[in-house]
Each structure stands twice: as C-alpha cells, then as structure tokens.
Design a protein around this motif. Structure first.
Motif, short mmCIF file in Angstrom:
data_model
loop_
_atom_site.label_atom_id
_atom_site.label_comp_id
_atom_site.label_asym_id
_atom_site.label_seq_id
_atom_site.Cartn_x
_atom_site.Cartn_y
_atom_site.Cartn_z
N LEU A 109 0.61 -1.50 -0.19
CA LEU A 109 -0.14 0.11 0.34
C LEU A 109 0.70 1.15 0.15
CD1 LEU A 109 -3.26 0.61 0.23
CD2 LEU A 109 -2.49 0.48 2.37
N ARG A 224 -6.54 12.21 -2.07
CA ARG A 224 -8.19 11.46 -1.96
C ARG A 224 -9.77 10.69 -2.62
NH1 ARG A 224 -11.34 13.57 3.04
NH2 ARG A 224 -13.17 12.84 3.61
N LEU A 227 -7.24 7.46 -4.05
CA LEU A 227 -7.46 6.62 -3.19
C LEU A 227 -8.31 5.39 -3.25
CD1 LEU A 227 -5.32 7.90 0.36
CD2 LEU A 227 -4.85 5.80 -1.30
N LEU A 231 -8.39 1.19 -2.85
CA LEU A 231 -9.01 1.25 -1.39
C LEU A 231 -10.19 -0.34 -1.94
CD1 LEU A 231 -9.06 1.41 1.48
CD2 LEU A 231 -11.43 2.86 1.00
N SER A 232 -10.83 -0.16 -3.21
CA SER A 232 -11.38 -1.06 -3.32
C SER A 232 -10.74 -2.62 -3.62
CB SER A 232 -12.40 -0.89 -4.61
OG SER A 232 -12.78 0.19 -4.76
N LEU A 234 -7.91 -3.57 -1.63
CA LEU A 234 -7.48 -3.93 -0.64
C LEU A 234 -7.91 -5.75 -0.72
CD1 LEU A 234 -6.53 -1.26 1.58
CD2 LEU A 234 -5.02 -2.70 0.19
N VAL A 291 -12.92 -2.98 4.57
CA VAL A 291 -12.46 -1.99 3.13
C VAL A 291 -14.45 -1.77 3.17
CG1 VAL A 291 -12.21 -2.18 0.93
CG2 VAL A 291 -10.71 -3.65 2.11
N LEU A 294 -14.71 1.25 5.65
CA LEU A 294 -13.38 2.43 5.53
C LEU A 294 -13.47 3.15 4.51
CD1 LEU A 294 -9.93 1.04 5.24
CD2 LEU A 294 -10.56 2.84 6.97
N TYR A 295 -14.31 2.81 3.21
CA TYR A 295 -14.62 3.36 1.86
C TYR A 295 -15.81 4.62 2.36
CZ TYR A 295 -14.98 3.46 -3.05
OH TYR A 295 -14.83 3.77 -4.39
N LEU A 298 -13.80 7.60 4.03
CA LEU A 298 -12.88 8.29 2.95
C LEU A 298 -14.04 8.95 1.82
CD1 LEU A 298 -9.93 8.02 2.89
CD2 LEU A 298 -10.10 6.84 0.76
#
Lengths: 305, 538
Positions: A109, A224, A227, A231-232, A234, A291, A294-295, A298
């Motif tokens: 990452l 941002r 990212l 993130l998806s 991960l 994930v 977290l989405y 963000l």
C-alpha cells in the motif's frame, strides 16, 4: 454507520455457515480418507480408529456434531497431527501468517501509492516510464520466481539476510518483500491510473485556479479521490496475499498456516481442512467489511443507512 | 480605454492545443480590456474559444495547451509567471466560477472546509478565523442556515446552492476580478435569475469587475455593460451592450441576435382526434419499507391526466426534478406507471411490453443528448434504417436505404454523409440524425425530451424550424419537454406546468404566458423573459 456495520456482521454469519457446510460435504465426496495408507490397515483396526474419531456415524450426524463443537470453539482433533486439536495447531501458525501477510499488504500500500502518484505526476516522462516498466515486471513475475532469485542474491551471494526461518526482523525481510512485490506492482498501476484521472477532474482545476499550493492540490484533493479505487482493491489483495503466502511459507520454511492448506487437503485431514477454510474465509470476509467501512470514511457520498 | 484604467488587459492572446490531429488554434490573437468594477460579457457559441481565455488568465489550460501574448493584471504580465507567484494572484485577486457546480467542488470534503482553503492559503488565517469568515461568506451568498450547511458535502446540495458555494469561494479574498464561465447554464431558469441577481448585488457592494462568459444573449442584455462577441477564436465585435444589441455591425452578431426562437403555434381544434390520453397516471420509483430497509419510494409523477390531439404540441415545462422527463417516458411505457394510457382508442397500459412492439414505430422519442443517444459504432445510414429493419421487415434492403436516405434529406442532411459515424458531426447535425431516426418510421406521436437544450442558439433555431415543418407535413403530435420557456412559447400550443411530479397549471399557450395563475408559473416566466427588470431592482 454502526447500524450498517452491525448488519454486515450479521450477514457474515450465514455466509460463513454456507461455506462451512459446503466444504464439509465436498470434502467427504472426495475419494479416499485420512487413514488410507500405502499398506491398507486391517479392516478391524480401521474400524476401531474410525469409531474413535466418530467417523462411523451417519454423515449428517457427524456434521451436526462438528457444528456443535465448532460453536464451542473446538475444531476437533487433527487426523494427522494426532495428539493435537486443530485450533491449537492453527493458533500456533496464524500469528506468523498474519504478520507476514499484514506487513506485505502495508508495504504494498505505502510503496504502491507513492510510486503510482509519482508516475502520474510525471506522466510520459522518464520517471513514469521507469515506474511503469517496474510495475509490469512485478505483475508478470510470480512470487515463486522472485523468492528464489532474492534468496540467491541477498542470502547466498552476499549473505546479508538469512534465507529461511522466522523470529528475527531480518528473517522477515525476504519473505515479506517476495510476497509484497506483485502487490506493490498492482497497487502502483492502479494508483497511477486513478491519480491521472483525479488530476484531470474539475475540482482539481478549481483547486489550481484558487492558487492552492501544489502539495495541497495533490496531497489533499487528488490523493483522496485517487485512493478510492485502491481501497476497493484491498479486499482482493488480502485474499491474494493469503494464497500467496502458501508458496512463500514453503519456500522460506516458515511455520505459518500456509503449509497446512496443501498438506491437509492431500492427507484428507478433514478437520484441518475445515479449520484452514474457516480461518481464511473469516479473514477475507472481515477484511472486505473493513474495506467497505473505510470507504464510507473516505467517501462521504457512500452512506449505508 | 487605455492600460492605466484597466484592471485586466489582454493583448494578442493566442492559445494553441497540440492534439493528435494537429495543432488546434483555439484563440487567435484576442485583445480585451476590463475596467475596475465593470461587468463585461464574452459571448460566443461553443468552440469559439471564450472559455480558453479564462483558463489562460488563471493558468489552468489543459496540459496540451499553450498560450502566448500578454495578460496584464494591474500592469503585471501574469501569463508567464512561475507557478508560485501566480498562486499568490489566482484565488486571491482573480477568481473564477465554473459552469459545472456538480463537479467543480471536491465531492469528498465539506463545503465549509473548501471555502476555508483559499482563505487559509492566501491570508494565512487560523482555522477559527477562516471558519468565521466562511460562515460570513455563506451568509453573503444567501445560503440558508449556514452553520448547518457548513458541514454539508457538495452532493447534499442542489445545483443552485452549489453554485452559491462556488461564489462564496470566489469572493473569499475579495478579488478585483471575478470570471464567471457559463455559471448558470446548468441551472434552472429561476435559480439562474437568483444567481445573476446575487452577482449583480455583489458587483455593486464590492466593486469587483465581472467577466461573464456565456452563449445566452438574454443574460448579456440584462446583465453586462460591455460585450465582446467571439467567433472561432477571434473577437468579431465589441462595444457597449446597448450599441451591440441596437446596431450590430457584423453579420455574425446579427445572426446571433436573430437566433432567439420566434413564431407561435395555432391551437388545434377541440374536434381533432385524440391520439394519446392518460388518466390518473402515477410513477413511483424505489420500494416500500422492507425488513431492515428504508422506504425508498419516490413519487416522480402524481395523478396526472393529459390529452394529446392530432397535430397538437403539448409543452411540458418545469424545473429539473419536476418529473417531466419521467412523464414523457411513462407515456410511451418506457417507464412503469399506474393509471390509464389510451393510444388511438386502445388501452395500452396493461398490454404486455412484447405485444407493444408493433406500436413502437408510431410512438417515438428524441432525447436531449445527441452525443449519448447515437451508437458511436454505427454509420448514420445504419442508425436511421435500424428501426425499419425491425418494424418493416417486408422492405427490401434497397427500399429501406432509399427511405432512410430520403428521410436524411428531409431533416436537412446531405445523403452523401450516409457512411459517416456520429462523432464526425456537430451537435446540431447529430440531433438531426436522431430526429431522422424517429421520423423514418412515420410516427404519430413523438416525445421530444429537451431536444435543443444541448445546442447553440443558432442551431436550436434551425432544429426548431425542422421540427415544425415535419409536424405540419405529417400532422404529428408532439410532447415537447423543455425547461426553456422561450422555446415552449414558440413551439407548443398547449402548456402544462409541472412541479414536484404534479401538473399545477395547464392551458392554451398564449393564455398561460399572458395570464399565469400560479405563483410558480409566474416566477418561471419572469425569470425567463423579464431578466432585465429583475436585475434592475438591484
């Protein structure tokens, strides 16, 4: 948000249950059994052993016994490591595998995001070409090729790092790097693409038009947005690291749970197969949940209510 | 006007773009001067290079663009400034609002946060000072309940409110110049009027110059003191608004001024056959509350009845989100609805979609976006003849092509273009192709969903003429959906005003426009036609 998290945790339970059920019966359809050896055991002996493990009961009854034990945190006895329970065996290896996979993921990452951003900011310049070439190399080279090469260079030729074993930080370097390299490459490419797109977007134009410092334009606004696709990824990345670690643990002789994956399936070690499947499935499900949560942090447009 | 009295002086600005098809000259040696406190409009059709001037001033040209010449801001050339020095001017002394309030704000940060950014970057304010000023600005641009809205994300606001946030951002450091690049094009007419009013007030209060880039002459006439008319990268004519509108010197300005839609449609006789009729139509999106799921029902069209006579044009007006497009689609059963739909005396609301197919050729639709609604991988001929293949399989290939080509001719396209692909055409030509595709099937009813909203005014006029002549030739019935009252006024003989899914007022066009009963209709009409009076109150 909490409501959503709770709902998602609730859906993990039936998913996991379905996986357990499916694996249990699929395992039994496969020919052979845990006590098949080159020289067949005397029928009476075999019957005795099977009786002591409860394998002579009807399959459906065995299933319910297994589920009952599982709910109490007991994954049953291993048929191969005969003096141990499955959860004891796994509890020894799991921290090692998680440390290995987690470090690799973190590395992928950090380095991937960094390299991808640098490439995007220097689109079509030398730096970009270099990074893209590196990423293409990383994606196309499987880690069972990278690992021996790294070992050859750093352990055997220059003797800087140990080739096998687990325990000291220096022993972590080669396995973690070998495992992380393909993921670094994938994250780099993803990040480069999404950063390029972010830099072209209208709100970045706004930020530039308002004379915000470039560190702010890229580091805050473009970063941002860029990212989000990373993130998806991960979720799938975690699954890839899990399976990748099977090979890496073999090559570097690490006492993680990866080795049980293969050996237990080949030995028809029913309970051990069930144990590894449950652990891996839970990790993947939980990771995807993290994930998704977290989405929402963000991207405020995503709201699960 | 000489350099001393102008705050912004552009001299011989040239902007070139390096594209795979060669160099594109977007701006070809443009000079203009803006005095302090002045409102200047730059008018031109799409592709005239007007926006690129703004981009050059702020140093935000696309990466393949190159600008040369001089841009003097208070006698300092800012075109060739290094980024750091330019950053101390843009967002502080010169600021800009863009056309797309949807995308110009960062969707991931709260709007208050975004207003604070230029304050902190340029004035070095602390968080709390910046917040105080941001709230003050939000109040100034008339955002209701600024304390609560401060924490909103852009997607939680309407287009008009987002544009207000953009203006607050632009005003943050009390700039000398505000560049507004089509700031109201994406907004409803009533919202447009409010935003223009706000800008006019701010111009008076703060004394900043406004450079207003637009294609809409109605706005220019009401809003600007001076005008630059641009065409293909060059300034064709400039002068005071009055002079340009009263005595235009160049042909181009005359065509632009001429491009306002004109004419009127005679109402059809009550005795004419009814072609399409609905009663108590409702369209609901989403689902009722279920286990662990919220009620997502949205009533897009409520209890609507409509009667379309042969040869009639019903104009459907309303702001975005009022349900007019949904109603148009539901009439053709392209969206599920409840209620009666009668086509030529036959009930079609319960007929299964499959058996509806033979009727489709008579019920056609033309969409707003001529870019998205044509398949990019089909030639013009294929696009037009595709419907014939389905609906008139008895035709031979030669007959089919003959019919398609004659239709292309009828909509004003040379049949020799038959093998070209949609991307080789301009917006207006594309809309002609879309119209040909509908007309080749000889429909009886055509739903036109904002057919000219994406087009320049001069092109719009041509397309409206085309639609008119097709209507009289084939006695077509139109449902004409538009947010543009000027177009509805000349095209429709009957008007229905929609708000929140409901028809709140309907009647013969002339009557509605001369004696509107509902306040909503009145405000729509004032915002469209009496912009000048509205702004003169400032």
């Amino acid at each position: 948000m909490l409501n959503y998290a709770f709902k998602r945790i609730l859906t993990i339970i039936p998913t996991l249950f379905a996986i357990i059920t499916l694996t249990f019966f699929l395992m039994r359809i496969a020919p052979g059994g845990p006590f098949d050896e080159e020289r067949p055991l005397a029928p009476a002996v075999l019957e005795n052993i099977q009786a002591s493990y409860g394998l002579n009961k009807p399959l459906i009854e065995q299933y319910f016994i297994y589920i009952g034990n599982l709910l109490q945190g007991d994954m049953g006895p291993s048929f191969v490591y005969r003096d141990k329970r499955v959860h004891e065996v796994l509890a020894e290896g799991l921290p090692i595998s998680i440390t290995l996979g987690g470090t690799a993921l973190l590395l992928a990452l950090i380095i991937g995001v960094f390299l991808g951003s640098i490439a995007a900011l220097n689109q079509n310049k030398k730096t970009d070409v270099f990074i893209v070439t590196f990423a293409t190399f990383g994606i196309t080279t499987p880690n069972y090729v990278i690992a021996p090469i790294l070992t050859l260079i750093f352990a055997l030729t220059f003797s800087i790092l140990p080739a096998t074993g687990w325990g000291s930080p220096s022993q972590m370097v080669l396995p973690v790097v070998s495992l992380a390299l393909p993921q670094i490459a994938i994250v780099t490419r993803l990040m480069r693409g999404s950063m390029l797109e972010a830099l072209k977007s209208d709100h970045i134009r706004t930020a530039r038009a308002y004379g915000l410092p470039i560190t702010h334009v890229v580091g805050k606004h473009a970063m941002r947005s860029a990212l989000l696709p990373v993130l998806s990824y991960l979720g799938p990345a975690a699954a890839a690291l899990m399976t990748g670690s099977i090979v890496i643990e073999q090559i570097f002789n690490l006492p993680g749970i990866g080795r049980y994956f293969v050996t237990s399936a080949l030995n028809r070690d029913y309970t051990m197969v069930m144990g590894t499947v449950i652990i891996v499935a839970t990790l993947v499900l939980v990771f995807n949940l993290i994930v998704d949560l977290l989405y929402t942090v963000l991207d405020p447009r995503v709201r699960y209510d | 006007m000489n350099t001393q009295t102008s705050v912004l002086n552009i001299q011989d600005l040239v902007v070139d773009f390096d594209t795979p098809d060669g160099v594109v000259h977007a701006v070809k040696g443009v000079s203009m001067a803006i005095a302090p406190g002045e409102i200047v409009a730059i008018v031109g059709e799409s592709g005239s290079g007007k926006s690129q001037i703004a981009m050059s001033v702020l140093g935000i040209l696309a990466s393949n663009g190159k600008a040369s010449g001089k841009i003097l801001f208070n006698d300092q050339d800012i075109l060739h400034l290094p980024r750091k020095e330019l950053n101390s001017i843009r967002g502080s002394k010169i600021s800009i609002i863009f056309q797309e309030p949807m995308t110009s704000l960062d969707p991931l940060y709260r709007v208050g946060e975004q207003i604070m950014e230029p304050l902190r970057a340029h004035k070095g304010l602390s968080r709390s000072e910046a917040k105080k000023r941001a709230l003050e600005l939000m109040r100034q641009v008339q955002i209701p309940d600024p304390e609560r809205r401060f924490k909103s994300f852009p997607n939680e606001m309407s287009g008009g409110q987002r544009q207000r946030i953009m203006i607050a951002l632009a005003l943050a450091n009390e700039p000398d110049i505000l560049i507004a690049d089509e700031p109201t094009t994406a907004l409803d007419v009533t919202t447009q009027a409010e935003i223009l009013k706000l800008l006019a007030e701010l111009n008076k209060q703060l004394g900043m110059s406004i450079v207003f880039i637009t294609h809409d002459l109605g706005i220019v006439e009401a809003f600007a003191e001076r005008v630059y008319v641009m065409q293909s990268g060059e300034v064709k004519e400039f002068g005071s608004t009055n002079a340009i509108f009263k005595t235009p010197k160049t042909e181009y300005t005359k065509t632009l001024l001429d491009a306002e839609p004109e004419g009127a449609k005679e109402p059809v006789k009550k005795t004419q056959d009814i072609v399409l009729e609905t009663e108590k139509m409702d369209v609901v999106y989403g689902h009722a509350p279920r286990f662990l799921q919220k009620d997502t029902r949205f009533h897009a069209v409520k209890d609507t009845s409509l009667r379309l006579h042969k040869g009639q044009t019903i104009g459907l007006v309303g702001e975005s989100g009022s349900g007019k497009s949904t109603l148009g689609r539901a009439l053709l059963r392209l969206t599920e609805s409840t209620g009666k739909i009668v086509y030529l005396g036959n009930n079609i609301d319960k007929v299964p979609l499959k058996s509806l197919k033979p009727l489709r050729e008579e019920l056609q639709m033309v969409f707003q976006d001529p870019y998205g609604s044509l398949s990019p991988r089909m030639t013009v001929l294929n696009i037009v003849e595709e419907g014939l293949q389905t609906h008139k399989p008895q035709l031979s290939k030669v007959e089919r092509q003959k019919l398609s080509l004659s239709t292309l001719e009828k909509v004003g396209l040379d049949p020799s273009v038959r093998n070209r692909f949609p991307h080789e055409f301009s917006g207006g030509q594309r809309q002609r192709i879309a119209i040909a595709r509908a007309m080749v099937l000889q429909p009886k009813v055509v739903v036109l969903d904002e057919p000219t909203s994406a087009l320049d005014r001069t092109v719009q006029k041509e397309v409206l003429e085309l639609l008119r002549s097709l209507q009289s030739e084939f006695s077509l019935s139109y449902i004409f959906i538009s947010h543009d009252l000027a177009v509805i006024k000349v095209m429709a003989d009957y008007v229905m005003v929609m708000k929140n899914g409901k028809i709140i007022e309907e009647g013969v066009t002339q009557e509605i426009f001369e004696r509107p009963r509902q306040n909503y209709t009145k405000s729509l009409i004032t915002s469209s036609f009496n912009l000048k009076e509205l702004l003169s109150e400032v």
